[in-house]
Design a protein around this motif. Structure first.
Motif, mmCIF file in Angstrom:
data_model
loop_
_atom_site.group_PDB
_atom_site.id
_atom_site.type_symbol
_atom_site.label_atom_id
_atom_site.label_comp_id
_atom_site.label_asym_id
_atom_site.label_seq_id
_atom_site.Cartn_x
_atom_site.Cartn_y
_atom_site.Cartn_z
ATOM 1 N N MET A 186 0.892 -1.217 -0.133
ATOM 2 C CA MET A 186 -0.032 0.230 0.008
ATOM 3 C C MET A 186 0.820 1.302 0.048
ATOM 4 O O MET A 186 1.914 1.445 0.645
ATOM 5 C CB MET A 186 -0.911 0.001 1.203
ATOM 6 C CG MET A 186 -1.961 1.247 1.275
ATOM 7 S SD MET A 186 -2.889 1.134 2.804
ATOM 8 C CE MET A 186 -3.813 2.542 2.525
ATOM 9 N N ALA A 187 0.531 2.203 -0.789
ATOM 10 C CA ALA A 187 1.344 3.475 -0.836
ATOM 11 C C ALA A 187 1.304 4.179 0.261
ATOM 12 O O ALA A 187 0.259 4.149 0.924
ATOM 13 C CB ALA A 187 1.009 4.315 -2.226
ATOM 14 N N HIS A 188 2.415 4.858 0.546
ATOM 15 C CA HIS A 188 2.357 5.736 1.917
ATOM 16 C C HIS A 188 1.480 7.032 1.567
ATOM 17 O O HIS A 188 1.567 7.779 0.525
ATOM 18 C CB HIS A 188 3.926 5.995 2.147
ATOM 19 C CG HIS A 188 4.022 7.055 3.210
ATOM 20 N ND1 HIS A 188 3.728 6.871 4.430
ATOM 21 C CD2 HIS A 188 4.243 8.474 2.970
ATOM 22 C CE1 HIS A 188 3.940 7.935 5.085
ATOM 23 N NE2 HIS A 188 4.385 9.064 4.385
ATOM 24 N N SER A 189 0.780 7.509 2.719
ATOM 25 C CA SER A 189 0.024 8.485 2.811
ATOM 26 C C SER A 189 0.744 9.630 3.499
ATOM 27 O O SER A 189 1.368 9.149 4.627
ATOM 28 C CB SER A 189 -1.370 8.338 3.492
ATOM 29 O OG SER A 189 -1.987 9.689 3.783
ATOM 30 N N TYR A 190 0.744 10.991 3.081
ATOM 31 C CA TYR A 190 1.285 11.970 3.618
ATOM 32 C C TYR A 190 0.689 12.554 4.709
ATOM 33 O O TYR A 190 1.239 13.433 5.466
ATOM 34 C CB TYR A 190 1.689 13.056 2.401
ATOM 35 C CG TYR A 190 2.965 12.626 1.648
ATOM 36 C CD1 TYR A 190 4.079 13.023 1.899
ATOM 37 C CD2 TYR A 190 2.767 12.036 0.572
ATOM 38 C CE1 TYR A 190 5.282 12.432 1.279
ATOM 39 C CE2 TYR A 190 3.849 11.903 -0.469
ATOM 40 C CZ TYR A 190 5.057 11.784 0.067
ATOM 41 O OH TYR A 190 6.191 11.724 -0.877
ATOM 42 N N TYR A 191 -0.550 12.216 5.107
ATOM 43 C CA TYR A 191 -1.359 12.536 6.139
ATOM 44 C C TYR A 191 -1.265 11.589 7.249
ATOM 45 O O TYR A 191 -1.183 10.371 7.069
ATOM 46 C CB TYR A 191 -2.839 12.878 5.609
ATOM 47 C CG TYR A 191 -2.978 13.888 4.580
ATOM 48 C CD1 TYR A 191 -3.242 15.071 4.754
ATOM 49 C CD2 TYR A 191 -2.614 13.447 3.233
ATOM 50 C CE1 TYR A 191 -3.203 16.174 3.859
ATOM 51 C CE2 TYR A 191 -3.023 14.563 2.004
ATOM 52 C CZ TYR A 191 -3.185 15.846 2.520
ATOM 53 O OH TYR A 191 -3.277 16.709 1.506
ATOM 54 N N ALA A 192 -1.296 12.024 8.517
ATOM 55 C CA ALA A 192 -1.470 11.093 9.646
ATOM 56 C C ALA A 192 -3.050 10.638 9.728
ATOM 57 O O ALA A 192 -3.239 10.127 11.104
ATOM 58 C CB ALA A 192 -0.984 11.900 10.674
ATOM 59 N N TYR A 193 -3.910 11.290 9.055
ATOM 60 C CA TYR A 193 -5.200 11.144 9.260
ATOM 61 C C TYR A 193 -6.027 11.035 7.653
ATOM 62 O O TYR A 193 -5.192 11.098 6.876
ATOM 63 C CB TYR A 193 -5.703 12.259 10.026
ATOM 64 C CG TYR A 193 -5.485 13.406 9.198
ATOM 65 C CD1 TYR A 193 -6.077 14.273 8.166
ATOM 66 C CD2 TYR A 193 -4.427 14.563 9.991
ATOM 67 C CE1 TYR A 193 -5.772 15.347 7.804
ATOM 68 C CE2 TYR A 193 -4.236 15.694 9.622
ATOM 69 C CZ TYR A 193 -4.665 16.081 8.351
ATOM 70 O OH TYR A 193 -4.207 17.209 7.610
ATOM 71 N N THR A 194 -7.165 10.854 7.833
ATOM 72 C CA THR A 194 -7.893 10.710 6.475
ATOM 73 C C THR A 194 -8.373 12.111 6.173
ATOM 74 O O THR A 194 -9.377 12.442 6.838
ATOM 75 C CB THR A 194 -9.200 9.545 6.567
ATOM 76 O OG1 THR A 194 -8.477 8.399 6.881
ATOM 77 C CG2 THR A 194 -9.508 9.585 5.304
ATOM 78 N N PRO A 195 -7.829 12.519 5.227
ATOM 79 C CA PRO A 195 -8.240 14.165 4.940
ATOM 80 C C PRO A 195 -9.588 14.111 4.396
ATOM 81 O O PRO A 195 -10.092 13.336 3.743
ATOM 82 C CB PRO A 195 -7.269 14.408 4.002
ATOM 83 C CG PRO A 195 -6.639 13.269 3.300
ATOM 84 C CD PRO A 195 -6.790 12.239 4.187
ATOM 85 N N SER A 196 -10.489 15.273 4.716
ATOM 86 C CA SER A 196 -11.440 15.222 4.338
ATOM 87 C C SER A 196 -11.494 16.088 2.828
ATOM 88 O O SER A 196 -11.152 17.187 2.783
ATOM 89 C CB SER A 196 -12.434 16.087 5.409
ATOM 90 O OG SER A 196 -13.431 16.560 4.921
ATOM 91 N N HIS A 197 -12.089 15.430 1.878
ATOM 92 C CA HIS A 197 -12.357 15.896 0.601
ATOM 93 C C HIS A 197 -13.460 17.118 0.568
ATOM 94 O O HIS A 197 -13.439 18.051 0.033
ATOM 95 C CB HIS A 197 -12.852 14.883 -0.537
ATOM 96 C CG HIS A 197 -13.148 15.448 -1.582
ATOM 97 N ND1 HIS A 197 -12.202 15.814 -2.634
ATOM 98 C CD2 HIS A 197 -14.311 15.639 -2.339
ATOM 99 C CE1 HIS A 197 -12.749 16.156 -3.616
ATOM 100 N NE2 HIS A 197 -13.967 16.061 -3.734
ATOM 101 N N THR A 198 -14.463 16.719 1.411
ATOM 102 C CA THR A 198 -15.562 17.633 1.412
ATOM 103 C C THR A 198 -15.198 19.169 2.078
ATOM 104 O O THR A 198 -15.391 20.150 1.406
ATOM 105 C CB THR A 198 -16.755 17.263 2.226
ATOM 106 O OG1 THR A 198 -17.135 15.922 1.759
ATOM 107 C CG2 THR A 198 -17.932 18.351 2.349
ATOM 108 N N ALA A 199 -14.480 18.956 3.251
ATOM 109 C CA ALA A 199 -14.022 20.272 3.823
ATOM 110 C C ALA A 199 -13.036 21.012 2.816
ATOM 111 O O ALA A 199 -13.208 22.337 2.667
ATOM 112 C CB ALA A 199 -13.063 19.977 4.993
ATOM 113 N N ALA A 200 -12.232 20.416 2.247
ATOM 114 C CA ALA A 200 -11.020 21.051 1.397
ATOM 115 C C ALA A 200 -12.037 21.830 0.079
ATOM 116 O O ALA A 200 -11.908 22.880 -0.208
ATOM 117 C CB ALA A 200 -10.451 20.013 0.735
#
Length: 294
Positions: A1-15
């Motif tokens: 699995m590719a490494h995520s640069y976020y320590a959480y699951t970023p919200s697409h909706t909020a962005a």
């Protein structure tokens, strides 16, 4: 699995929500700047554009958290945009002082800053802060845990960014005090600016024929509000970098929206209505010497 640069699951909706809100606000900023020919306000336009693009990039990054380019792009744009907002406040405050304060009253005792260097001093500090934050942000956001000497790189980038933020807070904090103090003592500067016409509300600029508002104090108050918002955001970023990737602020997404996005959006929006061009007759790239109160 590719490494995520976020320590959480970023919200697409909020962005996406903030990308839309910043874009709408920036349309208002551009239209008002054109309406009042406030060309110097291009600095705030660019800052708003950076915020819009930053959250668009973040929305894309949220769906592709392993993409290094998207993560670095959104991070740098969002981190650096407030530096330009601060610069816009410096520029407009300098123009305001030269427009409403008589020459003999423009002293270090009154302004706490060399009168002719109000804008240059603060903008130069802003440029230094911008470059340091950019360098630090690129290093921090672009380092993967699997990189050689990853922790050392992150610490170096964090220290560089913190130095930039420290300079920004020190400079902008002092500027905020100067602007707030000027707001308190501003009633003594009822100069010819408010006596150029018999109209109760507007002044006609002879060279252009356009009308501007006679009462300039709302603009000064808006600058004070913007200062508070930018300072809150800057303190948040200092804490963010200081705590590092293992800190609470890096492990949770909500602080980024509460203390950055939610601070910078009104900072941009309030100037849509209280555009500097409403209150200052000369907001082009160069201010004619004849425009200054003597």
């Amino acid at each position: 699995m590719a490494h995520s640069y976020y320590a959480y699951t970023p919200s697409h909706t909020a962005a996406m929500v903030f990308a839309i809100l910043f874009s709408i606000t920036n349309v208002g900023t551009v239209s008002q700047s054109i309406r009042y020919r406030a060309w110097v306000w291009i600095v705030m336009v660019v800052a708003g554009l950076m915020e819009s693009l930053g959250y668009i990039a973040r929305s894309l990054s949220s769906e592709n958290p392993e993409k290094r380019g998207l993560f670095i792009g959104q991070f740098c744009l969002i981190v650096l945009a407030p530096v330009l907002m601060a610069a816009a406040c410096y520029i407009i405050f300098g123009r305001l002082v030269y427009r409403v304060v008589l020459a003999e009253s423009r002293t270090m005792k009154v302004l706490w800053v060399p009168p002719g260097l109000i804008t240059p001093i603060f903008v130069m500090c802003d440029i230094v802060a911008l470059l340091l934050q950019l360098g630090g942000a690129v290093v921090v956001s672009g380092t993967q845990p699997t990189d050689n000497n990853a922790q050392k790189k992150i610490n170096t980038g964090k220290d560089i960014a913190l130095a930039g933020l420290a300079i920004q807070i020190a400079c902008f904090g002092f500027f905020s005090v100067v602007a707030l103090r000027f707001n308190i003592i501003s009633k003594q500067f009822d100069t010819e600016y408010e006596k150029l016409t018999e109209d109760e509300k507007y002044i006609t600029v002879n060279e252009t024929g356009r009308k501007i508002r006679k009462n300039w104090r709302p603009l000064l108050r808006v600058i004070n509000v913007a200062c508070i918002l930018i300072l809150i955001r800057s303190v948040y970023r200092v804490c963010d970098f200081a705590l590092g990737k293992s800190g609470y602020l890096e492990q949770h997404e909500w602080p980024a929206y509460a203390f950055d996005a939610a601070m910078m959006l009104p900072c941009l929006a309030i100037f849509v209505y209280w555009n500097p061009g409403k209150y200052l007759p000369y907001v082009g790239f160069r201010m004619p010497k004849s425009s200054r109160v003597n």
